[in-house]
Design an enzyme around this catalytic site. Structure first.
Site, mmCIF file in Angstrom:
data_model
loop_
_atom_site.group_PDB
_atom_site.id
_atom_site.type_symbol
_atom_site.label_atom_id
_atom_site.label_comp_id
_atom_site.label_asym_id
_atom_site.label_seq_id
_atom_site.Cartn_x
_atom_site.Cartn_y
_atom_site.Cartn_z
ATOM 1 N N GLY A 197 0.806 -1.212 0.081
ATOM 2 C CA GLY A 197 0.082 0.034 0.058
ATOM 3 C C GLY A 197 0.746 1.216 0.144
ATOM 4 O O GLY A 197 1.749 1.163 -0.478
ATOM 5 N N ILE A 198 0.385 2.237 0.696
ATOM 6 C CA ILE A 198 1.039 3.654 0.836
ATOM 7 C C ILE A 198 2.435 3.376 1.346
ATOM 8 O O ILE A 198 3.406 4.101 0.809
ATOM 9 C CB ILE A 198 0.224 4.344 1.952
ATOM 10 C CG1 ILE A 198 -1.310 4.691 1.390
ATOM 11 C CG2 ILE A 198 0.892 5.871 1.885
ATOM 12 C CD1 ILE A 198 -2.006 5.464 2.473
ATOM 13 N N ASP A 245 8.021 -4.188 8.931
ATOM 14 C CA ASP A 245 6.598 -4.571 8.832
ATOM 15 C C ASP A 245 6.336 -5.828 9.801
ATOM 16 O O ASP A 245 7.372 -6.633 9.730
ATOM 17 C CB ASP A 245 6.244 -4.826 7.170
ATOM 18 C CG ASP A 245 4.809 -4.635 7.073
ATOM 19 O OD1 ASP A 245 4.317 -3.870 6.601
ATOM 20 O OD2 ASP A 245 4.053 -5.637 7.799
ATOM 21 N N ASP A 290 6.569 -5.366 15.034
ATOM 22 C CA ASP A 290 5.166 -5.325 15.463
ATOM 23 C C ASP A 290 5.346 -4.085 16.000
ATOM 24 O O ASP A 290 5.776 -3.979 16.997
ATOM 25 C CB ASP A 290 4.743 -6.576 16.228
ATOM 26 C CG ASP A 290 3.616 -6.255 16.713
ATOM 27 O OD1 ASP A 290 2.927 -5.369 16.315
ATOM 28 O OD2 ASP A 290 2.975 -7.394 17.405
ATOM 29 N N VAL A 291 4.469 -3.072 15.501
ATOM 30 C CA VAL A 291 4.516 -1.703 15.972
ATOM 31 C C VAL A 291 3.562 -1.584 17.066
ATOM 32 O O VAL A 291 3.753 -0.581 17.996
ATOM 33 C CB VAL A 291 4.041 -0.541 14.857
ATOM 34 C CG1 VAL A 291 4.806 -0.402 13.749
ATOM 35 C CG2 VAL A 291 2.550 -0.638 14.719
ATOM 36 N N ASN A 329 3.881 4.544 9.563
ATOM 37 C CA ASN A 329 2.976 4.440 8.649
ATOM 38 C C ASN A 329 1.822 3.188 8.799
ATOM 39 O O ASN A 329 0.793 3.040 8.296
ATOM 40 C CB ASN A 329 3.455 4.550 7.332
ATOM 41 C CG ASN A 329 2.439 3.830 6.073
ATOM 42 O OD1 ASN A 329 1.430 4.623 5.520
ATOM 43 N ND2 ASN A 329 2.719 2.599 5.664
ATOM 44 N N SER A 386 -4.925 10.145 8.980
ATOM 45 C CA SER A 386 -6.137 9.778 8.125
ATOM 46 C C SER A 386 -6.948 11.192 7.988
ATOM 47 O O SER A 386 -7.220 11.808 8.915
ATOM 48 C CB SER A 386 -7.082 8.604 8.500
ATOM 49 O OG SER A 386 -8.110 8.403 7.750
ATOM 50 N N TYR A 399 -11.225 4.067 15.143
ATOM 51 C CA TYR A 399 -10.086 4.208 13.927
ATOM 52 C C TYR A 399 -10.116 5.843 13.893
ATOM 53 O O TYR A 399 -8.870 6.291 14.037
ATOM 54 C CB TYR A 399 -10.886 3.633 12.674
ATOM 55 C CG TYR A 399 -9.717 3.940 11.370
ATOM 56 C CD1 TYR A 399 -8.477 3.267 11.224
ATOM 57 C CD2 TYR A 399 -10.061 5.064 10.646
ATOM 58 C CE1 TYR A 399 -7.678 3.548 10.274
ATOM 59 C CE2 TYR A 399 -9.275 5.222 9.678
ATOM 60 C CZ TYR A 399 -8.014 4.797 9.464
ATOM 61 O OH TYR A 399 -7.241 4.845 8.360
ATOM 62 N N LYS A 427 -6.524 8.174 14.724
ATOM 63 C CA LYS A 427 -6.017 8.836 13.998
ATOM 64 C C LYS A 427 -6.009 10.171 14.477
ATOM 65 O O LYS A 427 -5.062 10.946 13.952
ATOM 66 C CB LYS A 427 -6.617 8.507 12.420
ATOM 67 C CG LYS A 427 -6.521 7.482 11.943
ATOM 68 C CD LYS A 427 -4.873 7.121 11.634
ATOM 69 C CE LYS A 427 -4.792 5.671 10.777
ATOM 70 N NZ LYS A 427 -3.279 5.227 10.531
ATOM 71 N N THR A 433 -5.999 0.787 -1.624
ATOM 72 C CA THR A 433 -4.777 -0.494 -1.172
ATOM 73 C C THR A 433 -5.761 -1.433 -0.488
ATOM 74 O O THR A 433 -7.033 -1.382 -0.767
ATOM 75 C CB THR A 433 -4.028 0.225 0.047
ATOM 76 O OG1 THR A 433 -5.043 0.382 1.180
ATOM 77 C CG2 THR A 433 -3.353 1.720 -0.265
HETATM 78 N N1 LIG Z 1 -6.355 3.084 2.440
HETATM 79 C C1 LIG Z 1 -6.886 4.098 2.970
HETATM 80 O O1 LIG Z 1 -7.935 4.521 2.394
HETATM 81 C C2 LIG Z 1 -6.304 4.901 4.033
HETATM 82 C C3 LIG Z 1 -6.974 6.290 4.391
HETATM 83 C C4 LIG Z 1 -6.090 6.865 5.235
HETATM 84 C C5 LIG Z 1 -5.233 6.615 5.965
HETATM 85 N N2 LIG Z 1 -4.660 5.303 6.022
HETATM 86 C C6 LIG Z 1 -3.442 4.896 6.573
HETATM 87 O O2 LIG Z 1 -2.495 4.549 5.763
HETATM 88 C C7 LIG Z 1 -1.726 3.631 6.342
HETATM 89 C C8 LIG Z 1 -1.229 2.617 5.543
HETATM 90 O O3 LIG Z 1 -2.463 1.911 5.139
HETATM 91 P P1 LIG Z 1 -2.593 1.251 3.573
HETATM 92 O O4 LIG Z 1 -3.636 1.768 3.116
HETATM 93 O O5 LIG Z 1 -1.350 1.437 2.795
HETATM 94 O O6 LIG Z 1 -3.015 -0.362 3.880
HETATM 95 P P2 LIG Z 1 -2.348 -1.621 3.759
HETATM 96 O O7 LIG Z 1 -2.955 -2.802 4.592
HETATM 97 O O8 LIG Z 1 -1.636 -1.762 2.457
HETATM 98 O O9 LIG Z 1 -0.685 -1.218 4.575
HETATM 99 C C9 LIG Z 1 -0.833 -1.480 6.002
HETATM 100 C C10 LIG Z 1 0.555 -2.067 6.417
HETATM 101 O O10 LIG Z 1 0.869 -2.018 7.840
HETATM 102 C C11 LIG Z 1 1.210 -3.294 8.180
HETATM 103 N N3 LIG Z 1 0.890 -3.626 9.522
HETATM 104 C C12 LIG Z 1 -0.388 -3.904 10.181
HETATM 105 N N4 LIG Z 1 -0.185 -4.203 11.289
HETATM 106 C C13 LIG Z 1 0.972 -3.918 11.757
HETATM 107 C C14 LIG Z 1 1.872 -4.050 13.089
HETATM 108 N N5 LIG Z 1 1.253 -4.605 14.034
HETATM 109 N N6 LIG Z 1 3.207 -4.154 12.995
HETATM 110 C C15 LIG Z 1 3.757 -3.563 11.679
HETATM 111 N N7 LIG Z 1 3.097 -3.518 10.436
HETATM 112 C C16 LIG Z 1 1.931 -3.669 10.594
HETATM 113 C C17 LIG Z 1 0.697 -4.286 7.297
HETATM 114 O O11 LIG Z 1 1.350 -5.552 7.228
HETATM 115 C C18 LIG Z 1 0.816 -3.415 6.075
HETATM 116 O O12 LIG Z 1 1.741 -3.546 5.256
HETATM 117 C C19 LIG Z 1 -2.366 3.100 7.594
HETATM 118 O O13 LIG Z 1 -1.914 3.816 8.725
HETATM 119 C C20 LIG Z 1 -4.010 3.464 7.328
HETATM 120 O O14 LIG Z 1 -4.467 3.746 8.349
HETATM 121 C C21 LIG Z 1 -5.037 4.537 4.793
#
Ligand SMILES: NC(=O)c1ccc[n+]([C@@H]2O[C@H](COP(=O)([O-])OP(=O)(O)OC[C@H]3O[C@@H](n4cnc5c(N)ncnc54)[C@H](O)[C@@H]3O)[C@@H](O)[C@H]2O)c1
Length: 256
Positions: A17-18, A37, A56-57, A84, A135, A148, A152, A183
């Site tokens: 993802g991001i 990650d 593990d964050v 992130n 977010s 959630y 955030k 994502t």
């Molecule tokens: N996709 C959206 O619409 C959106 C919108 C606003 C904010 N966000 C934020 O963007 C960030 C990235 O999300 P994304 O959309 O890329 O989703 P994603 O699911 O593709 O990525 C999330 C990543 O976090 C990792 N992760 C989850 N739990 C973890 C842990 N305990 N320790 C370490 N790593 C861990 C996952 O393995 C994954 O690689 C997040 O913080 C999410 O809340 C996403």
């Protein structure tokens, strides 16, 4: 102003993802990147010339250990830390939300950033940049997303506090507030329908719509910005779109 060549970066949640788009954008600009990650990202990291460390964050020792391991791997102090990693679990109304969801979202989205901010400074250069992912849900509430959204909003608050505390080392701390981004966290179909109605730009974001903002916040171009939350939401937070008004009232402008 946007030159990142030779810098060292640590990106949590960088396996997809991001986070992966940000890691890729940094690597393409000559940054040496470590992806941290919970999911194994060794192959994804190797593809962009980055390294992977398990993290593990939601576990403080794991975050502190991963930051130290990244600094060791890159043989020096870090210049960019991106906090992130996150989960997007939402549920029913607050009164029916179960404890497991409350704990999971809080530990990963809120405590994860607390631990990152607590330990990053020890392995960062003065003048470095920390960027967290909040977010647009920190500013716009959607029923069922109370935990959630609160997690955030906490990231915005932590960003301001850490900016105050690390300013004396010229370490800048900012956060990005993405809108609906295509994502694993959400389906493109749902996102498109929601964003067509709610955003000025009429579409969800791609991960590449986000990564440039993380480049900007890591670079000298943003050197006088700290403690800020950047909404990158296609205009969702500006207010209702003409299309939405028209759907509700039959008129595309405010009622007179
Ligand atoms: N996709 C959206 O619409 C959106 C919108 C606003 C904010 N966000 C934020 O963007 C960030 C990235 O999300 P994304 O959309 O890329 O989703 P994603 O699911 O593709 O990525 C999330 C990543 O976090 C990792 N992760 C989850 N739990 C973890 C842990 N305990 N320790 C370490 N790593 C861990 C996952 O393995 C994954 O690689 C997040 O913080 C999410 O809340 C996403």
């Amino acid at each position: 102003m946007f030159n990142l060549e030779g810098k060292r970066a640590f990106v949590t949640g960088g396996s997809s993802g991001i986070g992966y788009a940000v890691a890729t954008a940094y690597a393409e600009r000559g940054v040496r990147v470590v992806i941290a990650d919970i999911a194994d990202a060794s192959h994804a990291a190797a593809k962009i010339g980055a390294s992977y460390v398990h993290c593990d964050v939601s576990d403080e020792d794991s975050v502190a250990g991963a930051l130290r391991a990244a600094s060791d791997l890159l043989e020096g102090l870090l210049d960019i830390v991106v906090l992130n990693a996150g989960v997007g679990d939402v549920g029913p109304e607050l009164k029916d939300t179960d404890q497991a969801l409350i704990e999971k979202v809080t530990k990963i989205n809120y405590w994860g950033v607390v631990y990152g901010l607590k330990h990053a400074g020890a392995v960062m250069n003065d003048g470095a940049s920390i960027i967290s992912t909040s977010s647009m849900a920190a500013f716009i509430n959607v029923p069922g997303a109370a935990i959630y959204s609160a997690s955030k909003k906490a990231v915005v608050s932590l960003t301001e506090m850490a900016a105050l505390e690390l300013g004396n080392r010229s370490i800048r701390v900012n956060c990005v507030c993405p809108g609906y981004t295509d994502t694993a966290m959400g389906s493109a179909e749902e996102g498109r329908a929601i964003c067509e109605a709610f955003t000025a730009l009429g579409r969800p974001a791609t991960v590449d719509d986000m990564s440039g903002v993380y480049v900007f916040l890591a670079a000298d171009a943003s050197r006088y910005m700290t403690g800020q939350a950047l909404k990158v939401d296609g205009g969702w937070s500006c207010g209702p779109t003409s299309a939405l008004l028209e759907r509700i009232t039959g008129s595309a402008t405010a009622p007179g």
